[in-house]
Design an enzyme around this catalytic site. Structure first.
Site, PDB file in Angstrom:
ATOM      1  N   TYR A 181       0.867  -1.183   0.000  1.00  0.00           N
ATOM      2  CA  TYR A 181       0.000   0.000   0.000  1.00  0.00           C
ATOM      3  C   TYR A 181       0.900   1.228   0.000  1.00  0.00           C
ATOM      4  O   TYR A 181       1.882   1.288   0.748  1.00  0.00           O
ATOM      5  CB  TYR A 181      -0.894  -0.008   1.239  1.00  0.00           C
ATOM      6  CG  TYR A 181      -1.771   1.232   1.395  1.00  0.00           C
ATOM      7  CD1 TYR A 181      -1.547   2.142   2.423  1.00  0.00           C
ATOM      8  CD2 TYR A 181      -2.815   1.494   0.515  1.00  0.00           C
ATOM      9  CE1 TYR A 181      -2.333   3.275   2.563  1.00  0.00           C
ATOM     10  CE2 TYR A 181      -3.617   2.621   0.663  1.00  0.00           C
ATOM     11  CZ  TYR A 181      -3.376   3.514   1.689  1.00  0.00           C
ATOM     12  OH  TYR A 181      -4.159   4.641   1.823  1.00  0.00           O
ATOM     13  N   ASP A 204       9.317   2.678  -0.866  1.00  0.00           N
ATOM     14  CA  ASP A 204       8.337   3.304   0.006  1.00  0.00           C
ATOM     15  C   ASP A 204       8.681   2.861   1.435  1.00  0.00           C
ATOM     16  O   ASP A 204       8.299   1.769   1.864  1.00  0.00           O
ATOM     17  CB  ASP A 204       6.926   2.874  -0.386  1.00  0.00           C
ATOM     18  CG  ASP A 204       5.888   3.501   0.537  1.00  0.00           C
ATOM     19  OD1 ASP A 204       4.693   3.432   0.203  1.00  0.00           O
ATOM     20  OD2 ASP A 204       6.273   4.036   1.599  1.00  0.00           O
ATOM     21  N   LYS A 263       5.268   8.761   8.760  1.00  0.00           N
ATOM     22  CA  LYS A 263       5.024   8.167  10.082  1.00  0.00           C
ATOM     23  C   LYS A 263       6.086   8.590  11.108  1.00  0.00           C
ATOM     24  O   LYS A 263       6.031   9.692  11.646  1.00  0.00           O
ATOM     25  CB  LYS A 263       4.901   6.648   9.947  1.00  0.00           C
ATOM     26  CG  LYS A 263       3.671   6.250   9.096  1.00  0.00           C
ATOM     27  CD  LYS A 263       3.507   4.759   8.975  1.00  0.00           C
ATOM     28  CE  LYS A 263       2.451   4.389   7.966  1.00  0.00           C
ATOM     29  NZ  LYS A 263       1.072   4.435   8.498  1.00  0.00           N
TER      30      LYS A 263
HETATM   31  P1  KE4 Z   1      -0.502   8.324   4.665  1.00  0.00           P
HETATM   32  O1  KE4 Z   1      -1.022   9.089   3.470  1.00  0.00           O
HETATM   33  O2  KE4 Z   1      -1.595   7.486   5.343  1.00  0.00           O
HETATM   34  O3  KE4 Z   1       0.261   9.196   5.656  1.00  0.00           O
HETATM   35  O4  KE4 Z   1       0.592   7.273   4.166  1.00  0.00           O
HETATM   36  C1  KE4 Z   1       0.231   6.366   3.148  1.00  0.00           C
HETATM   37  C2  KE4 Z   1       1.183   5.175   3.211  1.00  0.00           C
HETATM   38  C3  KE4 Z   1       2.205   5.086   2.291  1.00  0.00           C
HETATM   39  N1  KE4 Z   1       3.082   4.055   2.310  1.00  0.00           N
HETATM   40  C4  KE4 Z   1       2.974   3.073   3.238  1.00  0.00           C
HETATM   41  C5  KE4 Z   1       3.959   1.938   3.229  1.00  0.00           C
HETATM   42  C6  KE4 Z   1       1.942   3.116   4.204  1.00  0.00           C
HETATM   43  O5  KE4 Z   1       1.853   2.125   5.127  1.00  0.00           O
HETATM   44  C7  KE4 Z   1       1.035   4.185   4.204  1.00  0.00           C
HETATM   45  C8  KE4 Z   1      -0.106   4.279   5.206  1.00  0.00           C
HETATM   46  N2  KE4 Z   1      -0.306   3.132   6.033  1.00  0.00           N
HETATM   47  C9  KE4 Z   1      -1.651   2.934   6.513  1.00  0.00           C
HETATM   48  C10 KE4 Z   1      -1.830   1.575   7.184  1.00  0.00           C
HETATM   49  N3  KE4 Z   1      -0.685   0.752   7.255  1.00  0.00           N
HETATM   50  C11 KE4 Z   1      -2.050   4.060   7.429  1.00  0.00           C
HETATM   51  C12 KE4 Z   1      -3.316   3.833   8.208  1.00  0.00           C
HETATM   52  C13 KE4 Z   1      -4.523   4.439   7.553  1.00  0.00           C
HETATM   53  O6  KE4 Z   1      -4.647   4.352   6.319  1.00  0.00           O
HETATM   54  O7  KE4 Z   1      -5.345   5.012   8.322  1.00  0.00           O
END
Ligand code: KE4
Length: 435
Positions: A149, A244, A272
């Site tokens: 993701y 990523d 994060k």
């Molecule tokens: P954000 O746009 O949510 O800050 O980051 C997207 C993203 C990009 N790359 C990786 C590897 C990620 O894990 C994420 C976001 N992770 C999710 C769940 N693992 C965040 C939780 C959510 O979507 O509320």
């Protein structure tokens, strides 16, 4: 409203009120506990390794806000940095010293990064990195891996095509099919599929985008040689390798997965942890690539709150604390203790459980075979995970409400927390063994 809030009286009322104003009562779908038989519980506060819900119940937290809270919640030095910054104003829309200070730390931590751009979310970081890769190579296609993701930008909400190197199809409404076809989806840990994609789409692939440690299908580590092979394929075909590291950056090592596995990316996306719990992410790489970005280059990318002074203050404090000796040894020891305890609990309960762990992130899959890619994950017993999740929540352990997420251990977790978690798991696994 089905009563998934047994005993969580205030969370139930809060959820009902939230649902009247917010789609699904949440601002990010996974928080709605989709498919779970319990929740969502609303969180009122957090400190260290604990979160407290609206009904006053305390939990040992393994969500950690989905990764950022590697120091634990409300770390006093991070809070102090935020207080000091907020008293000077919250946003200027102008360059500040803290942005350069944070960029210096990121560049020092990751040798493949010479220049870095700060943004406000992981989605924005990856979306921008892909645009930059397309501009730098003059190509339009990207390869991503099934089960990884990368945020909710259109190019990433794509399902695998019919064949292993086929163009993708939109995986949700609103994503233009014409755009989805520019994304090829390959199985994770299958470098041969990526080679086939390069052969099939000669001269058209701008970048291979990968979580170097997959953590959005549960934790799936890279197979031996996988990242090295992706590096070689990108070099052979003139494409960029984009890591990523929104989860793995500063998590699996201070220098991220690229340090842990010794493979450099052309562009790295971070988020994060580097925000210390505030909205901050970044992407960076070789100067020759990053200099294509406006204002010096032609690739436009911008953001009102990019490099926000409060977020950068939290970020600098967080990275300086993580740079202290021993942090990653401690995280490794806590992760290993949790893994061993969960494995022992499952064995005693006679429940097949495969645990994948990289440092302080791990996932337990209810199955009796290795989990190496998304198809393996889809074959696991998700119904048993739901029972296990509910059983752990009822016993004071807060796991991610999804079989496709990771457990995050922080420096605030103690051996006693790990022991309490394993005790809860012994009971919850016994209970989950019964359908
Ligand atoms: P954000 O746009 O949510 O800050 O980051 C997207 C993203 C990009 N790359 C990786 C590897 C990620 O894990 C994420 C976001 N992770 C999710 C769940 N693992 C965040 C939780 C959510 O979507 O509320």
């Amino acid at each position: 409203m089905t009563d998934r809030h047994d005993g969580h009286v205030r969370s139930r009322a809060a959820y009902e009120a939230a649902c009247r104003r917010l789609p699904g009562g949440v601002n990010s779908p996974v928080r709605a506990y989709g498919g779970m038989d319990i929740g969502p519980v609303f969180i009122a506060s957090a400190r260290g390794a604990k979160v407290v819900d609206l009904d006053g119940r305390e939990y040992i937290d393994y969500v950690g806000s989905w990764g950022p809270m590697i120091l634990g919640h409300a770390h006093p030095e991070v809070i102090a940095a935020i207080h000091a910054a907020v008293d000077r104003g919250t946003s200027f829309g102008a360059p500040t010293l803290a942005e350069t200070a944070l960029a210096e730390r990121i560049v020092r931590a990751m040798a493949s990064i010479e220049l870095v751009r700060l943004v406000s979310s992981g989605t924005e970081a990856v979306m921008s990195a892909v645009r930059l890769a397309r501009a730098f190579t003059g190509r339009e296609m990207i390869v991503k891996m099934a089960g990884c993701y990368h945020g909710h930008s259109d190019s990433f909400l794509v399902a695998a095509g019919s064949g292993v190197a086929e163009q993708g199809t939109a995986s949700c409404p609103g994503v233009p099919q014409a755009l989805a076809q520019l994304t090829v989806v390959a199985p994770y840990n299958d470098a041969e599929a990526v080679r086939a994609a390069f052969e099939r789409h000669k001269g058209r692939i701008a970048a291979v985008l990968v979580e170097p440690v997959a953590a959005n299908m549960g934790v799936v580590p890279p197979a031996a040689g996988y990242l090295e092979r992706l590096r070689r394929l990108c070099d052979e075909h003139g494409a960029l390798l984009i890591f990523d590291e929104v989860i793995s950056g500063f998590r699996v090592a201070f220098g991220g997965a690229q340090q842990r596995y010794g493979v450099d990316a052309d562009l790295t996306c971070l988020g994060k942890i580097i925000g210390g719990g505030l909205p901050l992410a970044a992407f960076g790489g070789r100067a020759a690539i990053m200099e294509q970005l406006a204002p010096i280059g032609q690739v436009y990318q911008a953001g009102t709150l990019s490099g926000n002074p409060i977020a950068t203050a939290a970020a600098v404090a967080t990275l300086d604390l993580l740079a202290r000796p021993g942090c990653y040894d401690r995280l490794e020891a806590l992760g290993a203790a949790l893994e061993a305890g969960l494995a022992d609990a499952a064995a005693r309960a006679g429940v097949p459980l495969t645990i994948n762990r990289v440092g302080s992130i791990l996932s337990g899959f209810f199955c009796d075979r290795p989990v190496r890619h998304f198809a393996d994950v889809q074959a696991t017993d998700v119904a048993r995970f739901k029972r296990f999740f509910a059983g752990m929540l009822e016993r004071g352990v807060y796991l991610a409400p999804s079989a496709y997420e990771a457990m995050f251990v922080s420096l605030a977790h103690t051996e006693a927390d790990i022991e309490r978690t394993i005790d809860a798991a012994r009971q919850a696994l016994q209970a989950a063994a019964r359908p």
